[in-house]
Design a protein around this motif. Structure first.
Motif, PDB file in Angstrom:
ATOM      1  N   ASN A 138      42.006  -1.012 -22.107  1.00 49.81           N
ATOM      2  CA  ASN A 138      42.739  -0.783 -22.588  1.00 49.81           C
ATOM      3  C   ASN A 138      43.619   0.284 -23.222  1.00 49.81           C
ATOM      4  O   ASN A 138      43.065   0.650 -24.469  1.00 49.81           O
ATOM      5  N   VAL A 139      44.040   1.032 -22.854  1.00 44.50           N
ATOM      6  CA  VAL A 139      44.689   2.809 -23.118  1.00 44.50           C
ATOM      7  C   VAL A 139      45.943   2.827 -24.087  1.00 44.50           C
ATOM      8  O   VAL A 139      47.302   2.873 -22.832  1.00 44.50           O
ATOM      9  N   LYS A 140      46.350   3.170 -24.824  1.00 49.23           N
ATOM     10  CA  LYS A 140      46.808   3.195 -25.555  1.00 49.23           C
ATOM     11  C   LYS A 140      47.593   4.326 -26.609  1.00 49.23           C
ATOM     12  O   LYS A 140      46.412   4.390 -27.650  1.00 49.23           O
ATOM     13  N   ASN A 141      49.073   4.873 -26.962  1.00 45.88           N
ATOM     14  CA  ASN A 141      49.239   5.757 -28.434  1.00 45.88           C
ATOM     15  C   ASN A 141      47.723   7.223 -28.276  1.00 45.88           C
ATOM     16  O   ASN A 141      48.200   7.297 -29.048  1.00 45.88           O
ATOM     17  N   ASN A 142      47.661   7.275 -27.108  1.00 48.81           N
ATOM     18  CA  ASN A 142      46.515   7.940 -26.960  1.00 48.81           C
ATOM     19  C   ASN A 142      46.857  10.076 -26.732  1.00 48.81           C
ATOM     20  O   ASN A 142      48.320   9.735 -25.913  1.00 48.81           O
ATOM     21  N   VAL A 143      46.457  10.655 -27.424  1.00 46.60           N
ATOM     22  CA  VAL A 143      47.409  12.815 -26.951  1.00 46.60           C
ATOM     23  C   VAL A 143      46.283  12.853 -26.247  1.00 46.60           C
ATOM     24  O   VAL A 143      45.002  13.186 -26.536  1.00 46.60           O
ATOM     25  N   LEU A 144      46.998  13.730 -24.883  1.00 48.95           N
ATOM     26  CA  LEU A 144      45.823  14.108 -24.146  1.00 48.95           C
ATOM     27  C   LEU A 144      46.379  15.186 -23.522  1.00 48.95           C
ATOM     28  O   LEU A 144      46.876  15.399 -22.998  1.00 48.95           O
ATOM     29  N   ILE A 145      45.800  16.490 -24.103  1.00 52.64           N
ATOM     30  CA  ILE A 145      46.543  17.887 -24.029  1.00 52.64           C
ATOM     31  C   ILE A 145      45.086  18.678 -22.966  1.00 52.64           C
ATOM     32  O   ILE A 145      44.227  18.587 -23.633  1.00 52.64           O
ATOM     33  N   HIS A 146      45.609  19.194 -21.982  1.00 48.40           N
ATOM     34  CA  HIS A 146      44.721  19.423 -21.747  1.00 48.40           C
ATOM     35  C   HIS A 146      45.006  21.156 -20.956  1.00 48.40           C
ATOM     36  O   HIS A 146      46.187  21.639 -20.312  1.00 48.40           O
ATOM     37  N   ASP A 147      44.425  22.305 -20.623  1.00 47.79           N
ATOM     38  CA  ASP A 147      44.708  23.616 -20.206  1.00 47.79           C
ATOM     39  C   ASP A 147      44.334  24.360 -19.088  1.00 47.79           C
ATOM     40  O   ASP A 147      44.637  25.351 -18.611  1.00 47.79           O
ATOM     41  N   LYS A 148      43.521  23.179 -18.581  1.00 48.12           N
ATOM     42  CA  LYS A 148      42.595  23.422 -16.857  1.00 48.12           C
ATOM     43  C   LYS A 148      43.088  22.667 -15.794  1.00 48.12           C
ATOM     44  O   LYS A 148      43.532  21.749 -16.349  1.00 48.12           O
ATOM     45  N   TYR A 149      42.862  23.213 -14.379  1.00 47.71           N
ATOM     46  CA  TYR A 149      43.902  22.033 -13.479  1.00 47.71           C
ATOM     47  C   TYR A 149      43.180  22.928 -11.875  1.00 47.71           C
ATOM     48  O   TYR A 149      43.871  23.311 -11.640  1.00 47.71           O
ATOM     49  N   TRP A 150      43.028  21.042 -11.722  1.00 46.31           N
ATOM     50  CA  TRP A 150      42.596  21.809  -9.725  1.00 46.31           C
ATOM     51  C   TRP A 150      42.633  20.313  -9.377  1.00 46.31           C
ATOM     52  O   TRP A 150      42.557  18.746 -10.355  1.00 46.31           O
ATOM     53  N   SER A 151      42.107  20.007  -8.657  1.00 47.43           N
ATOM     54  CA  SER A 151      42.733  18.471  -7.988  1.00 47.43           C
ATOM     55  C   SER A 151      41.606  17.435  -8.606  1.00 47.43           C
ATOM     56  O   SER A 151      42.316  16.238  -8.905  1.00 47.43           O
ATOM     57  N   LYS A 152      40.952  17.594  -9.633  1.00 47.91           N
ATOM     58  CA  LYS A 152      39.669  16.924 -10.157  1.00 47.91           C
ATOM     59  C   LYS A 152      39.486  17.249 -11.136  1.00 47.91           C
ATOM     60  O   LYS A 152      38.251  16.756 -12.238  1.00 47.91           O
ATOM     61  N   MET A 153      40.602  18.078 -12.233  1.00 45.31           N
ATOM     62  CA  MET A 153      40.487  18.585 -13.030  1.00 45.31           C
ATOM     63  C   MET A 153      41.498  18.900 -13.974  1.00 45.31           C
ATOM     64  O   MET A 153      42.461  18.683 -13.683  1.00 45.31           O
ATOM     65  N   GLY A 154      41.366  18.723 -15.362  1.00 43.58           N
ATOM     66  CA  GLY A 154      43.021  18.786 -16.650  1.00 43.58           C
ATOM     67  C   GLY A 154      43.894  17.508 -16.167  1.00 43.58           C
ATOM     68  O   GLY A 154      44.401  17.247 -16.321  1.00 43.58           O
ATOM     69  N   GLN A 155      42.993  16.097 -15.713  1.00 42.99           N
ATOM     70  CA  GLN A 155      43.401  15.087 -15.549  1.00 42.99           C
ATOM     71  C   GLN A 155      43.812  13.664 -17.194  1.00 42.99           C
ATOM     72  O   GLN A 155      42.506  14.263 -17.492  1.00 42.99           O
ATOM     73  N   GLY A 156      45.201  13.503 -17.431  1.00 39.52           N
ATOM     74  CA  GLY A 156      45.650  12.941 -18.644  1.00 39.52           C
ATOM     75  C   GLY A 156      44.081  11.557 -18.688  1.00 39.52           C
ATOM     76  O   GLY A 156      43.393  10.842 -19.422  1.00 39.52           O
ATOM     77  N   ILE A 157      44.381  10.817 -17.670  1.00 37.18           N
ATOM     78  CA  ILE A 157      43.796   9.814 -17.229  1.00 37.18           C
ATOM     79  C   ILE A 157      43.358  10.283 -15.333  1.00 37.18           C
ATOM     80  O   ILE A 157      44.375  10.367 -14.321  1.00 37.18           O
ATOM     81  N   TYR A 158      41.590   9.771 -14.963  1.00 34.08           N
ATOM     82  CA  TYR A 158      41.847  10.181 -13.836  1.00 34.08           C
ATOM     83  C   TYR A 158      40.817   8.672 -13.568  1.00 34.08           C
ATOM     84  O   TYR A 158      39.719   8.150 -13.474  1.00 34.08           O
ATOM     85  N   ASP A 159      41.786   7.851 -12.674  1.00 31.50           N
ATOM     86  CA  ASP A 159      41.348   7.090 -12.081  1.00 31.50           C
ATOM     87  C   ASP A 159      41.385   6.042 -10.939  1.00 31.50           C
ATOM     88  O   ASP A 159      42.150   5.522  -9.770  1.00 31.50           O
ATOM     89  N   ILE A 160      40.481   6.650  -9.810  1.00 29.14           N
ATOM     90  CA  ILE A 160      39.562   6.616  -8.980  1.00 29.14           C
ATOM     91  C   ILE A 160      40.572   4.895  -8.299  1.00 29.14           C
ATOM     92  O   ILE A 160      41.289   5.007  -7.382  1.00 29.14           O
TER      93      ILE A 160
END
Length: 855
Positions: A578-600
């Motif tokens: 149960n994920v609510k009201n979080n602040v998720l900031i990321h500065d790197k990105y590729w297919s498996k990285m930099g995701q705020g939520i990564y739910d397979i």
């Protein structure tokens, strides 16, 4: 408030999100196609059977032949037993329930009863204990058959007969110092509740978060937080059906004190009892009792273990013992160790230079010597084995003798700051850990394995197990997880912590007994010694090791990795959150990285609500998740806000609609909390107020000014008197508007240098924040004057119009460095912040604090 162009959001950003998710999908779904399990595999297969209109066993077997359904390790039983799985699925649809299907099949195929039960438990892992319990109560199937089937399905034997704690209890309340859990047994998944609480001395009920379904014990369970120490509370539990209250229960409890009762006959000075080497409590015969603990006080003497001492302090099974202000060095394995103890309190201790030293390195992994067959692992500053009811506070654990390897050499091995297994042999003493106000840290090149590590973390009785609170700590520098909550997580709370420099921040994989709560943490600057990282919070293992929910609220995450991400446990990436009201900031990105939520796997029970997610590398929110209604906070495409958040430090004020406030958890203005509670307020009411009650708030010494520390509370918490040279602070969070007023009554006896108050954001004095009411010392902020002697006078401070942007504590000042012949004193009473209601509804209601709040 920032405004969002909703047309732009629905257009450009959703297009970007569609592109991101499709890229991610291509990277994960290779042939054979992996089909996301949106529910338990039994429910999912029945949905597929119905959708494809399959009606025969052969048709279902053909469906099961698709390798996509058995790609996960936990589902491989489908291929081995596909004939019987097909029969059970058909019968379940016909009988309308899996338990009735088992009964029907066992009557016609009695010799296969154990297999029917085993398959049902594997098809429905979350409901497995409930299935066994129902069959035990309502069928003629022998208990030996049920037990054998349950063991084959991997269920915990200790929970099978009786299947839950509900056999002996209707409810259980476990109070800690600043929180309490409530679990109500003999419930169903359809049960809905509302929870209210209040201090016993007051009349106003405050809303708490509703209880949550706990499938292993067949219970509704949850926690109440932000409570005052050593205070009587009342709880009102309402059962709701069709939005009407159909039943109501009243409970009461008392929170634990901030320190234990000490037996004055069992106070030991370390200099009197320590003769060098190991301090062994069993040999010394030191322990206390429930009414009077033993206290061992440091007095400048260090405990330094001798060579060969496994621990510098060996508590053994001695209980009701408190250690205070002791420096501990050495220990071949541990700084402090205990086994089968309970009621242990470690306060203000400094622990270092513990653990084995590598005599040989093999492929980057440390071994004690050339004959060692196992790597150096599980050495720790504090090791608590089969030990419960523990408080660790105000401690530093650092500088182990050896360091852990990183993942480049395989799974990390090495020391931890705290290693625990909270399963005491007596249920009453299990779990109940309080770990607060500590600093556990390694260094850049000399890291822990995990900073806090749990044992038996693949068992429901592993790790913290139950009813524990880890808060207000700094935890840093590991090559694996900063903390493992893994295993039993029943009402385990992790909040108001700062964590950095680990491969993963918080591990809650698996959660085998929830609910657990991760909230208001500041997670930033992740990375192992190679500066590689996976996620701020990792989850998984729901189907293979069921089944607890993890609540993740209002954390501030700023990392170059993922935010909340799946990780495999027994090949199972499913999680329930149960994920609510979080602040998720990321500065790197590729297919498996930099995701705020990564739910397979995208389990249908998970909920994601109003989270601010942004990746600064691509200037868009990035997720792999089931995006439902209210998934994003509206600021999730605001680049300028993301940059503000990165520079904001440990907390950030987030604006949101009232519907997203989390009762009892959201750190809002105290005025806002008061309004939410006042559900019967008159529509004609023109003001709202928050009144300070000193019995309900922690009172702390401020800065280095609190020389005498002498105070007294009166009027049922409505008044406080300071004597001599005393500065005290209380936490207060009020979102200021131009209309905010502090009203209070003051009485001073005419002595003292500064009588007044201060509005501060930390525990350091800022002179400009102090407002003087009376006293002999000259002070620039002296507009608000106390004009009498030994009589109460009401003062009104227009806080909203002063040069104060924010503050999180109110400091009460009685400064008297040069006391006269008569001791100075000041009394404050009826302190209340007042806000016009119109202002409060439009402005204050829209702000919460995300991340770590100041101490």
């Amino acid at each position: 408030m920032y405004q969002i162009d909703k047309t732009t959001w629905c257009g450009r950003s959703l297009f970007a999100m569609f592109f991101v998710i499709n890229v991610l999908g291509c990277s994960h779904f290779h042939a054979p196609q992996k089909i996301s399990a949106i529910d338990q595999i039994g429910s999912f297969l029945i949905q597929e059977v119905k959708a494809q209109q399959l009606s025969s066993r052969s048709e279902i077997i053909k469906l099961l032949d698709n390798p996509a359904y058995s790609v996960k390790k936990s589902n491989r039983f489908l291929i081995k037993h596909k004939q019987n799985v097909a029969a059970l699925l058909l019968q379940t649809m016909h009988s309308q329930s899996v338990t009735q299907a088992i009964v029907d099949l066992s009557e016609s195929h009695a010799t296969q009863t154990k297999e029917w039960v085993t398959l049902a438990l594997q098809l429905y892992p979350i409901d497995a204990y409930r299935i066994v319990e129902q069959l035990y109560a309502d069928s003629a199937i022998k208990s030996a058959t049920l037990e054998s089937a349950a063991l084959l399905a991997g269920l915990d034997p200790a929970r099978i007969f009786p299947a839950t704690a509900s056999s002996n209890l209707d409810y259980r309340i476990v109070p800690l110092i600043h929180s309490a859990s409530l679990t109500v047994y003999n419930q169903t998944e359809e049960t809905n509740t509302r929870v209210w609480f209040k201090p016993n001395s007051t009349t106003q009920w405050l809303p708490a978060l509703s209880l949550q379904w706990e499938p292993i014990q067949g219970a509704m369970s949850g926690s109440i937080v932000h409570l005052a120490a050593q205070t009587e509370y009342d709880v009102k539990l309402q059962f709701i059906k069709e939005n009407e209250v159909v039943d109501e229960k009243l409970y009461s409890f008392r929170t634990r004190p901030n320190s234990p009762p000490i037996d004055p006959e069992k106070v030991y000075s370390l200099a009197d009892i320590y003769k060098g080497g190991q301090l062994n409590l069993t040999a010394l015969g030191i322990q206390g009792s429930e009414d009077g603990w033993a206290l061992i006080k440091g007095d400048g003497v260090e405990i330094i273990a001798s060579e060969g001492d496994n621990a510098a302090i060996d508590i053994g099974s001695q209980s009701y013992v408190k250690f205070e202000n002791i420096n501990v060095k050495g220990g071949r394995l541990y700084g402090i160790s205990a086994k089968k103890a309970h009621h242990v309190w470690i306060d203000g201790c400094n622990i270092s230079e513990f653990g084995r030293i590598a005599g040989e390195m093999r492929d980057g992994v440390a071994y004690e010597n050339t004959e060692s067959t196992k790597a150096i692992n599980y050495d720790s500053g504090i090791f608590l084995q089969e030990t419960g009811v523990v408080t660790i506070e105000n401690c530093e654990i650092h500088s182990p003798n050896e360091k852990a390897n990183h993942w480049g050499y395989g799974h990390p091995y090495g020391p931890s700051a705290l290693l625990l297994a909270a399963r005491h042999s007596v249920e009453e003493y299990r779990g109940q850990y309080i770990v607060r106000n500590n600093r556990f840290y390694g260094s850049d090149k000399h890291r822990f394995n995990d900073v806090i590590e749990s044992r038996a973390n693949a068992r429901a009785w592993g790790g913290f197990l139950r009813d524990s609170a880890i808060y207000s700590n700094y935890l840093g520098y590991a090559n694996d997880d900063i903390i493992e909550l893994d295993g039993g997580q029943s009402n385990v709370l992790f909040y108001n912590n700062e964590i950095e420099q680990g491969y993963c921040g918080i591990s809650a994989i698996p959660n085998m007994l929830g609910p657990s709560y991760i909230f208001n943490n500041y997670i930033h600057n992740l990375g192992d010694e190679r500066q590689k990282a996976w996620a701020a919070i990792k989850l998984g293992g729901l189907m293979s090791t069921p089944a607890g929910i993890v609540n993740i609220f209002e954390n501030l995450v700023v990392t170059n990795s993922n935010g909340i991400a799946a990780a495999g446990f027994n090949g199972d990436y499913t999680f329930w959150a149960n994920v609510k009201n979080n602040v998720l900031i990321h500065d790197k990105y590729w297919s498996k990285m930099g995701q705020g939520i990564y739910d397979i796997e995208q389990f249908s029970g998970s909920k994601f609500t109003n989270n601010l997610i942004f990746n600064t590398r691509i200037s868009a929110p990035t997720v792999l998740a089931n995006i439902g209604e209210n998934f994003y906070h509206p600021w999730s495409e605001q680049t300028d806000i993301a940059e503000q958040i990165k520079d904001s430090g440990a907390s950030f004020n987030l604006e949101l609609e009232q519907q997203f406030f989390i009762p009892n958890f959201s750190q809002t203005s105290n005025l806002m909390q008061n309004t939410l509670a006042n559900t019967n307020a008159s529509v004609d009411e023109t003001t709202s107020e928050f009144t300070i009650n000193f019995e309900h708030l922690p009172i702390k010494s401020f800065d280095t000014q609190d020389k005498d520390g002498d105070y007294q509370i009166s009027d049922n918490g409505g008044a406080i008197t300071l004597y001599g040279n005393t500065w005290k602070s209380v936490p207060v969070y009020v979102v200021l508007t131009p209309e905010t007023v502090l009203e209070l009554e003051v009485k001073n006896n005419g002595f003292g240098e500064i009588v007044g108050i201060a509005f501060e954001n930390d525990n350091a004095l800022t002179s400009a924040n102090v407002y003087k009411f009376a006293g002999s010392q000259k002070w620039s902020n002296d507009t608000f004057k106390y004009t009498t002697i030994d009589e109460f006078e009401t003062l009104s401070i227009p806080v909203g119009s002063l040069n104060i942007e924010t503050f999180d504590r109110l400091v009460l000042v009685m400064d008297d460095d040069k006391p006269a012949s008569k001791a100075s004193q000041v009394s404050f009473k009826n302190l209340r912040f007042i806000e016009p209601k119109a202002i409060q509804q439009s402005d204050i209601n829209s702000v919460i604090r995300v991340g770590k709040w100041s101490e």
